[in-house]
Every structure is written in structure tokens, then in C-alpha cells.
Design a protein around this motif. Structure first.
Motif, PDB file in Angstrom:
ATOM      1  N   PHE A  87       0.805  -1.220   0.000  1.00 52.99           N
ATOM      2  CA  PHE A  87       0.000   0.000   0.000  1.00 52.99           C
ATOM      3  C   PHE A  87       0.842   1.275   0.000  1.00 52.99           C
ATOM      4  O   PHE A  87       0.309   2.367  -0.216  1.00 52.99           O
ATOM      5  N   ILE A  88       2.132   1.157   0.230  1.00 53.11           N
ATOM      6  CA  ILE A  88       3.009   2.328   0.251  1.00 53.11           C
ATOM      7  C   ILE A  88       3.548   2.566  -1.158  1.00 53.11           C
ATOM      8  O   ILE A  88       4.142   1.674  -1.765  1.00 53.11           O
ATOM      9  N   LYS A  89       3.336   3.787  -1.663  1.00 51.73           N
ATOM     10  CA  LYS A  89       3.725   4.128  -3.033  1.00 51.73           C
ATOM     11  C   LYS A  89       4.626   5.360  -3.046  1.00 51.73           C
ATOM     12  O   LYS A  89       4.591   6.191  -2.131  1.00 51.73           O
ATOM     13  N   ASP A  90       5.409   5.485  -4.119  1.00 46.49           N
ATOM     14  CA  ASP A  90       6.252   6.667  -4.311  1.00 46.49           C
ATOM     15  C   ASP A  90       5.424   7.943  -4.225  1.00 46.49           C
ATOM     16  O   ASP A  90       4.300   8.011  -4.743  1.00 46.49           O
ATOM     17  N   GLY A  91       5.996   8.950  -3.588  1.00 44.43           N
ATOM     18  CA  GLY A  91       5.379  10.264  -3.537  1.00 44.43           C
ATOM     19  C   GLY A  91       4.373  10.461  -2.424  1.00 44.43           C
ATOM     20  O   GLY A  91       3.864  11.571  -2.237  1.00 44.43           O
ATOM     21  N   GLN A  92       4.076   9.428  -1.673  1.00 44.90           N
ATOM     22  CA  GLN A  92       3.079   9.547  -0.616  1.00 44.90           C
ATOM     23  C   GLN A  92       3.641  10.218   0.638  1.00 44.90           C
ATOM     24  O   GLN A  92       4.842  10.172   0.915  1.00 44.90           O
ATOM     25  N   VAL A  93       2.726  10.815   1.387  1.00 43.60           N
ATOM     26  CA  VAL A  93       2.994  11.224   2.768  1.00 43.60           C
ATOM     27  C   VAL A  93       2.281  10.205   3.649  1.00 43.60           C
ATOM     28  O   VAL A  93       1.069   9.998   3.514  1.00 43.60           O
ATOM     29  N   ILE A  94       3.025   9.546   4.525  1.00 33.57           N
ATOM     30  CA  ILE A  94       2.424   8.500   5.349  1.00 33.57           C
ATOM     31  C   ILE A  94       2.709   8.743   6.823  1.00 33.57           C
ATOM     32  O   ILE A  94       3.764   9.260   7.192  1.00 33.57           O
ATOM     33  N   PHE A  95       1.740   8.380   7.650  1.00 33.38           N
ATOM     34  CA  PHE A  95       1.919   8.357   9.098  1.00 33.38           C
ATOM     35  C   PHE A  95       2.271   6.932   9.513  1.00 33.38           C
ATOM     36  O   PHE A  95       1.608   5.975   9.091  1.00 33.38           O
ATOM     37  N   ASP A 112      14.880   2.770  -2.744  1.00 33.41           N
ATOM     38  CA  ASP A 112      14.668   3.760  -3.797  1.00 33.41           C
ATOM     39  C   ASP A 112      13.281   4.399  -3.737  1.00 33.41           C
ATOM     40  O   ASP A 112      12.907   5.158  -4.629  1.00 33.41           O
ATOM     41  N   MET A 113      12.517   4.113  -2.690  1.00 33.02           N
ATOM     42  CA  MET A 113      11.168   4.667  -2.590  1.00 33.02           C
ATOM     43  C   MET A 113      11.220   6.075  -2.006  1.00 33.02           C
ATOM     44  O   MET A 113      11.780   6.296  -0.932  1.00 33.02           O
ATOM     45  N   LYS A 114      10.624   7.026  -2.728  1.00 33.16           N
ATOM     46  CA  LYS A 114      10.620   8.424  -2.301  1.00 33.16           C
ATOM     47  C   LYS A 114       9.296   8.728  -1.609  1.00 33.16           C
ATOM     48  O   LYS A 114       8.263   8.895  -2.259  1.00 33.16           O
ATOM     49  N   ILE A 115       9.342   8.787  -0.298  1.00 38.19           N
ATOM     50  CA  ILE A 115       8.146   9.047   0.498  1.00 38.19           C
ATOM     51  C   ILE A 115       8.493  10.009   1.625  1.00 38.19           C
ATOM     52  O   ILE A 115       9.667  10.233   1.934  1.00 38.19           O
ATOM     53  N   THR A 116       7.445  10.579   2.208  1.00 37.77           N
ATOM     54  CA  THR A 116       7.602  11.378   3.422  1.00 37.77           C
ATOM     55  C   THR A 116       6.931  10.627   4.560  1.00 37.77           C
ATOM     56  O   THR A 116       5.749  10.279   4.469  1.00 37.77           O
ATOM     57  N   LEU A 128      14.748   4.287   9.835  1.00 35.91           N
ATOM     58  CA  LEU A 128      14.736   5.077   8.600  1.00 35.91           C
ATOM     59  C   LEU A 128      15.815   6.156   8.538  1.00 35.91           C
ATOM     60  O   LEU A 128      15.921   6.852   7.527  1.00 35.91           O
ATOM     61  N   GLU A 129      16.622   6.286   9.578  1.00 35.74           N
ATOM     62  CA  GLU A 129      17.574   7.402   9.605  1.00 35.74           C
ATOM     63  C   GLU A 129      18.588   7.342   8.461  1.00 35.74           C
ATOM     64  O   GLU A 129      19.082   8.382   8.006  1.00 35.74           O
ATOM     65  N   ASP A 130      18.893   6.152   7.970  1.00 32.71           N
ATOM     66  CA  ASP A 130      19.845   6.022   6.867  1.00 32.71           C
ATOM     67  C   ASP A 130      19.169   5.722   5.532  1.00 32.71           C
ATOM     68  O   ASP A 130      19.845   5.420   4.544  1.00 32.71           O
ATOM     69  N   HIS A 131      17.832   5.789   5.503  1.00 32.78           N
ATOM     70  CA  HIS A 131      17.127   5.542   4.240  1.00 32.78           C
ATOM     71  C   HIS A 131      17.480   6.665   3.263  1.00 32.78           C
ATOM     72  O   HIS A 131      17.318   7.845   3.578  1.00 32.78           O
ATOM     73  N   PRO A 132      17.953   6.330   2.054  1.00 28.88           N
ATOM     74  CA  PRO A 132      18.495   7.363   1.161  1.00 28.88           C
ATOM     75  C   PRO A 132      17.471   8.316   0.557  1.00 28.88           C
ATOM     76  O   PRO A 132      17.824   9.447   0.198  1.00 28.88           O
ATOM     77  N   THR A 133      16.208   7.901   0.435  1.00 27.43           N
ATOM     78  CA  THR A 133      15.246   8.750  -0.280  1.00 27.43           C
ATOM     79  C   THR A 133      14.006   9.103   0.533  1.00 27.43           C
ATOM     80  O   THR A 133      13.151   9.845   0.053  1.00 27.43           O
ATOM     81  N   ALA A 134      13.881   8.603   1.737  1.00 26.72           N
ATOM     82  CA  ALA A 134      12.718   8.919   2.572  1.00 26.72           C
ATOM     83  C   ALA A 134      12.987  10.172   3.392  1.00 26.72           C
ATOM     84  O   ALA A 134      14.018  10.283   4.061  1.00 26.72           O
ATOM     85  N   ASP A 165      -1.552  10.691   3.045  1.00 24.27           N
ATOM     86  CA  ASP A 165      -2.242   9.737   2.178  1.00 24.27           C
ATOM     87  C   ASP A 165      -2.671   8.507   2.966  1.00 24.27           C
ATOM     88  O   ASP A 165      -3.786   8.003   2.791  1.00 24.27           O
ATOM     89  N   LEU A 166      -1.772   8.035   3.829  1.00 23.70           N
ATOM     90  CA  LEU A 166      -2.031   6.817   4.588  1.00 23.70           C
ATOM     91  C   LEU A 166      -1.661   7.004   6.054  1.00 23.70           C
ATOM     92  O   LEU A 166      -0.677   7.680   6.369  1.00 23.70           O
TER      93      LEU A 166
END
Length: 249
Positions: A87-95, A112-116, A128-134, A165-166
Motif C-alpha cells: 500500500f506504500i507508493k512513491d510520492g506519498q505522505v504516510i503516518f 529507492d522509494m521516495k516518500i515522506t 529510517l535514519e539512513d534511508h536514502p530517499t525517505a 495519504d495513509l
């Protein structure tokens, strides 16, 4: 049947069925409903079940402290997390909330997933502290030492600044009629805010947390859009949730 035997029988019924009524117990044990009501109060006062109007339900099997939860049913929680990842997709803002199932989910988010991600969980931030794109936004506040999360006014206000978004959240207890509940009043308020500020709420729950209840109310069960669990969708314990219009994964 003597009192101690009756109390043991009530606990056995609750353990087996998760939710029992005064009428059913009265018929099964051949005593009055008033007697059953008094017995349930004794067991509730001992913390062995939760007394509710018309009967009793089981408590959540979830350990109270995060360190204990990290060792509890983790294989099943990883199954739930892997099913929820879709359910998690690129570009989403998730809680993301502070449960161990959510921590397991955070560990699976592709590099490689770009999320907030907006979270109040120290363990999730650590993952997530070392996640390259989040992009990770931490909701500060007062520390809940048993959950390793933040709670209180500042935490709630941070979540109110977003339209996510989620909302992906771990479940402590969920019941078709008593709703989503937890063991901490402040945590209940934070979770409620997260749900209100998200377009969709996805609850991650191992099957043993279904049809249980705790003291602090978060929302009706129908406020959840999707329940992701380790059981098959055909499991009878999920029927009431499907009938309420909740999608089961």
C-alpha cells in the motif's frame, strides 16, 4: 459448581471465544446472570479479562513494554508487515505509529522509494535514519517510556499539520462493536488524530488481537479502511469486520 471452578470456567470461555455474554455463561454454567456478573467483576478487578456491558471480552495479548513486544510474535508481525508494504507508493505522505509491526514494516521500505514519513516512534526513526530517499519528520512531545513514542499536545499538533495519504498503525485491541482501543489514554489521542488527518487508515494486526478490548477508546472499527492480518481472509474471526465493510488482507 463451586466459585473457584466457576471462575476457571469463565476464563476458559473467554480464552476460547474472546468475547462472551452473561446469558451464554449463565446457560453454560447453570447459574444466574447476577452470579456471572459478580464473577466477571472479580476477574476484571484481577486484570484477567475486561468486563463490558452484557458480558466480558479478553484483554489484548500484547505485552505492555516495547522491549517485550519486540520479542512477541515477531514472525507473524513480519508476515503482516510484508502484506502491508503493497500500500506504500512513491510520492506519498504516510503516518507510521509506534508499534512493533510498524517497525517491521519500516524495515521493508525499499531504498529507492521516495516518500515522506511522519512518525512519533523513536524505533521507526532509527530504522529510517539512513534511508536514502525517505524524508522523515519526527513529531516531538512527551516521552512514553513503555512505547518509545512521543505523546501529548506537541505530538498531536505536529500530525495536525499534515494531510497524509495513509495512516499505518499497529493494533493493540480491536472489537467489532467496542472498536479500536489501547492501554494508554495519551496514545489513544495521538492515534485518533493520525487517523483523522489521513485519507486512509490501514491497521496491522496479528489475529490474536482481534475481538479483544482495552480501556482507552480510539475509534469505531469502521473508521479503519483495511485490516492487514496474518490469518487467511476466510478466517471466521474476520467475518464481523468484513460485514462492517472493512477490507481484509
Amino acid at each position: 459448581m463451586i466459585k473457584d471452578e466457576r471462575l476457571e470456567q469463565i476464563l476458559a470461555h473467554v480464552a476460547r471465544q474472546r468475547s462472551v455474554s452473561l446469558t451464554d455463561l449463565s446457560n453454560a454454567l447453570n447459574v444466574s446472570e447476577d452470579t456471572i456478573r459478580r464473577d466477571i467483576k472479580i476477574l476484571s478487578d484481577q486484570g484477567l479479562l475486561k468486563a463490558v456491558r452484557g458480558g466480558a471480552v479478553a484483554h489484548s495479548p500484547t505485552p505492555r513494554h516495547f522491549r517485550a513486544r519486540e520479542k512477541h510474535d515477531m514472525a507473524q508481525k513480519r508476515i503482516v508487515a510484508s502484506k502491508a508494504l503493497q500500500f506504500i507508493k512513491d510520492g506519498q505522505v504516510i503516518f507510521l505509529d509506534g508499534g512493533t509491526s510498524i517497525q517491521a514494516l519500516a524495515e521493508l521500505i525499499p531504498a529507492d522509494m521516495k516518500i515522506t514519513v511522519v512518525t512519533h516512534s523513536f524505533p521507526v526513526v532509527s530504522v529510517l535514519e539512513d534511508h536514502p530517499t525517505a524524508e522523515v519528520i519526527f513529531a516531538g512531545g512527551r516521552l512514553c517510556k513503555t512505547a518509545f513514542t512521543t505523546i501529548g499536545y506537541e505530538t498531536i499538533q505536529t500530525f495536525k499539520n499534515f494531510r497524509a495519504d495513509l495512516c499505518l498503525m499497529s493494533v493493540c485491541s480491536i472489537h467489532p462493536t467496542m472498536g479500536l482501543t489501547t492501554v494508554n489514554h495519551d496514545e489513544a489521542q495521538v492515534k485518533r488524530t493520525m487517523m483523522e488527518m489521513a485519507g486512509q487508515t490501514i491497521a496491522l494486526s496479528t489475529i490474536d488481537k482481534l475481538n479483544t478490548a482495552e480501556s482507552y477508546y480510539i475509534s469505531p472499527a469502521t473508521a479503519i479502511d483495511i485490516i492487514v492480518t496474518d490469518a487467511e481472509a476466510s478466517d471466521d474471526r474476520l467475518t464481523a469486520y468484513k460485514q462492517a465493510g472493512i477490507t481484509i488482507i
